[in-house]
Design a protein around this motif. Sequence first.
Motif, PDB file in Angstrom:
ATOM      1  N   ASN A  35      21.928 -45.999  33.973  1.00 30.97           N
ATOM      2  CA  ASN A  35      21.801 -47.447  33.836  1.00 30.97           C
ATOM      3  C   ASN A  35      20.455 -47.852  33.243  1.00 30.97           C
ATOM      4  OD1 ASN A  35      24.380 -47.929  34.696  1.00 30.97           O
ATOM      5  ND2 ASN A  35      23.811 -48.220  36.848  1.00 30.97           N
ATOM      6  N   LEU A  36      19.395 -47.099  33.575  1.00 26.84           N
ATOM      7  CA  LEU A  36      18.097 -47.358  32.940  1.00 26.84           C
ATOM      8  C   LEU A  36      18.229 -47.225  31.425  1.00 26.84           C
ATOM      9  CD1 LEU A  36      15.611 -45.410  35.283  1.00 26.84           C
ATOM     10  CD2 LEU A  36      15.645 -47.890  34.931  1.00 26.84           C
ATOM     11  N   SER A  81      17.051 -62.350  28.625  1.00 23.26           N
ATOM     12  CA  SER A  81      16.764 -62.594  30.039  1.00 23.26           C
ATOM     13  C   SER A  81      17.514 -61.602  30.923  1.00 23.26           C
ATOM     14  CB  SER A  81      17.196 -64.013  30.412  1.00 23.26           C
ATOM     15  OG  SER A  81      18.614 -64.072  30.392  1.00 23.26           O
ATOM     16  N   ARG A  82      17.044 -61.469  32.172  1.00 29.28           N
ATOM     17  CA  ARG A  82      17.730 -60.598  33.119  1.00 29.28           C
ATOM     18  C   ARG A  82      19.188 -61.042  33.320  1.00 29.28           C
ATOM     19  NH1 ARG A  82      12.476 -60.840  34.252  1.00 29.28           N
ATOM     20  NH2 ARG A  82      11.371 -59.003  35.068  1.00 29.28           N
ATOM     21  N   THR A 111      25.859 -56.178  30.384  1.00 27.74           N
ATOM     22  CA  THR A 111      26.171 -54.825  30.862  1.00 27.74           C
ATOM     23  C   THR A 111      27.255 -54.822  31.923  1.00 27.74           C
ATOM     24  OG1 THR A 111      24.491 -54.994  32.593  1.00 27.74           O
ATOM     25  CG2 THR A 111      23.806 -53.996  30.507  1.00 27.74           C
ATOM     26  N   GLY A 112      27.510 -55.983  32.532  1.00 27.08           N
ATOM     27  CA  GLY A 112      28.487 -56.020  33.612  1.00 27.08           C
ATOM     28  C   GLY A 112      27.917 -55.505  34.930  1.00 27.08           C
ATOM     29  N   LEU A 113      26.601 -55.211  34.955  1.00 26.50           N
ATOM     30  CA  LEU A 113      25.980 -54.734  36.194  1.00 26.50           C
ATOM     31  C   LEU A 113      25.504 -55.937  37.011  1.00 26.50           C
ATOM     32  CD1 LEU A 113      23.891 -51.781  34.675  1.00 26.50           C
ATOM     33  CD2 LEU A 113      25.957 -51.590  36.085  1.00 26.50           C
ATOM     34  N   GLY A 141      29.686 -47.741  34.100  1.00 27.34           N
ATOM     35  CA  GLY A 141      30.538 -48.770  34.669  1.00 27.34           C
ATOM     36  C   GLY A 141      30.927 -49.821  33.660  1.00 27.34           C
ATOM     37  N   PRO A 142      31.754 -50.772  34.101  1.00 27.63           N
ATOM     38  CA  PRO A 142      32.309 -51.772  33.194  1.00 27.63           C
ATOM     39  C   PRO A 142      31.225 -52.537  32.457  1.00 27.63           C
ATOM     40  CG  PRO A 142      32.748 -52.342  35.507  1.00 27.63           C
ATOM     41  CD  PRO A 142      32.163 -50.974  35.483  1.00 27.63           C
TER      42      PRO A 142
END
Lengths: 420, 420
Positions: free
Chosen positions: A31-32, A46-47, A54-56, B17-18
């Motif tokens: 993920n990083l 932005s975050r 990303t869907g995270l 992930g998605p």
Amino acid sequence: MKADLRGGTVHEVVMAGPSRPSDRASIRRTNLGLVLRLLRDSGPRSRARIASDTGLPRPTITNLIAELVELGLVAEGESERDGSVGRPSQAVEIDGRTICGVGLEINVDYLAVLALTLRGDVAFERRIAVDVRTAGPEAVLDRAAALIREAGAAVEATGARVVGVALAAPGNVDLGTGRVAFASNIGWRDVAAVDGLRRRLGRDAPALRLENDAKLGAIAEYLVASASDIHDLIYITGETGVGGGIISGGQLMRGARGFAGEIGHMPLDPGGRPCACGRVGCWETMVGLGTLLRHAADAGDPVHDPSLDVESRLADLRRRADGGDPRTLDALTRIADDLALGVALLVDVLNPRAVVLGGYFAVFADYLLPRVRDGVARRVIAADSGGCEVLPSTLGFTAPARGGAYLALDAVYQDPSGTA
Amino acid sequence: MKADLRGGTVHEVVMAGPSRPSDRASIRRTNLGLVLRLLRDSGPRSRARIASDTGLPRPTITNLIAELVELGLVAEGESERDGSVGRPSQAVEIDGRTICGVGLEINVDYLAVLALTLRGDVAFERRIAVDVRTAGPEAVLDRAAALIREAGAAVEATGARVVGVALAAPGNVDLGTGRVAFASNIGWRDVAAVDGLRRRLGRDAPALRLENDAKLGAIAEYLVASASDIHDLIYITGETGVGGGIISGGQLMRGARGFAGEIGHMPLDPGGRPCACGRVGCWETMVGLGTLLRHAADAGDPVHDPSLDVESRLADLRRRADGGDPRTLDALTRIADDLALGVALLVDVLNPRAVVLGGYFAVFADYLLPRVRDGVARRVIAADSGGCEVLPSTLGFTAPARGGAYLALDAVYQDPSGTA
């Protein structure tokens, strides 16, 4: 457009969720990298937007960004309005001014080195004229090691460090062993290039890897072209040797053993000249730099002198063309016609969105391209050249070294926590 | 080996992930397809093993299998021991005997139809000799529609139904509009093939789509070759026209507009014969079926008669070769040498694991292949032909129609619930 016969489209597989077990640490590493690549490919944001891209989950993104900031890879940037009302959110962006990748290209008559920061800024660049074939592998690796040291010192003087070096060689390479298997134009066969460099640079040397020059050039060109939504391209080196790098659906095509893109030896002139590879009438004998020079000037002419930098020799030739010298113009016309022949073949086989012409082809783009485009349009079977544009490289002779620097940085994008 | 420059390797993206929001129904559809494709590609297995192979929770798998059984796509199969102690678990497998896809190939001198069940069993197959160029598009579409109706009736007689039809055409096709843009060997230009068929088959006709014949052949061959872990291949049709289908990293390479694989018009014989496409010296003029026949027999010879089935004409020629007829053997030698020339070029450019020779090349494989392999090994720049094997198709003239039937079934694999 691609059809994945193994499991539907990539997007569908992504939606279907993880397909094998993975531990928490490896998910975090992944993920990083995902966030870092998003910032590279799509720019500061932005975050909240990273979370939606990303869907995270938002808290996950907050943690990931904190870790990337700590690693010196990401920085708080400009404020950004997401199109919503209320106070603007703080954008984050790639920082990484403290991290550089280095690409080193070995070509027939020069070595080139280029260092890139993680943001893609050039931190150091140099090219030196070397008659590589005459010098032989040991002397060339000496000079290559010196150039890498010089780049490293320049990078360190700015407070940064080199995380990896990728070597670009003009021929078949074996990625696993780091050996140049066969490079006819420099006369190398089975040269342990990576081991040789490592021996010279010592045990503290950054990670070293090897790749074919045209493939690295294609990577560098793709990073430019993808901004224009071009994801299928062929990059063609225009040097003494002619190699190709193929990007298909946004992916570098390596083939079963990494040898894809060997386009210089297509047999397009059956009754033609002998090639450095030992065959006759290869495309390279029709459009390689040596052929342009042979068409344009007699043997004693300084444009043939390998001790002079290739760009200054080409600048000399350009001045003759700009001055209307008939022999130079005629040489360029012949090259354009023979270039169109092979480019059209490749367009028929691969149907790219773009063919990017590098090296000396780009230097003479205004002379070559109109005729090449006409020839390609006439020859390609699909109407409208199958939608393909023939474009000059904007990176010129730096493309392979630049692609090498990108490749060297790739380890950071794949596993950002590995750089700590 | 591929490097995905957009976001790391596919595997990494999967683990991350998605990447965009999706609703429950679409996730369910996607997972149904994922399980069905797993059973197709990897064979029967227990629910527990499907759960571990897909990474989906066991209760989800139980529900998905129940739905697939209800749809008639999956059946309980043999018991399976997972290598663990205790009672064996029940394996499930693709059923789908009630569902068929149909492929219909239009070639220069024949039409071929083939119906496949979801399991991959041939439910119906027929080929008829048609002089397609002389007959013209309207008459050919009449006969094609009749063949599709015949296949449909035969499939229905077994209690199954046709869920889709894919048409294979020997030339450039436009998938979006269902038009054959340009097919020089049958003299078609901008023919609305899908619309024409739909008009003939009526409103109740199954879904109709169009694809290039060599690409469909490549799909069929890949489904065979992938069992030998071959994921990079070039399929070459050996008919009057010579086309190519490229599988790279398990994916059909279509190129920017779907025209990739146009290999028959590579200019390999500059002083050669005129080609049906209007150019001179295309590879097709050196190795197409018409050239073998011209090398092997005078004009009045029955092997030239397009009203006879192509396989019976080739059987005739084979008998001559087997009897040691010098003219036939000499013709095959010339074809082998010219075949090696183009195959070596493609191996240099694409570095596949295998080149699969279809159509008449497969019929004469024992005569052609030893010489083709030698020629390729001699010409390819990478040592050991870059690891490439030259193989005969085991599907012969049925490959494009078979690939069409697979493509027609693909909608079921992408969205199994859409077949209800």
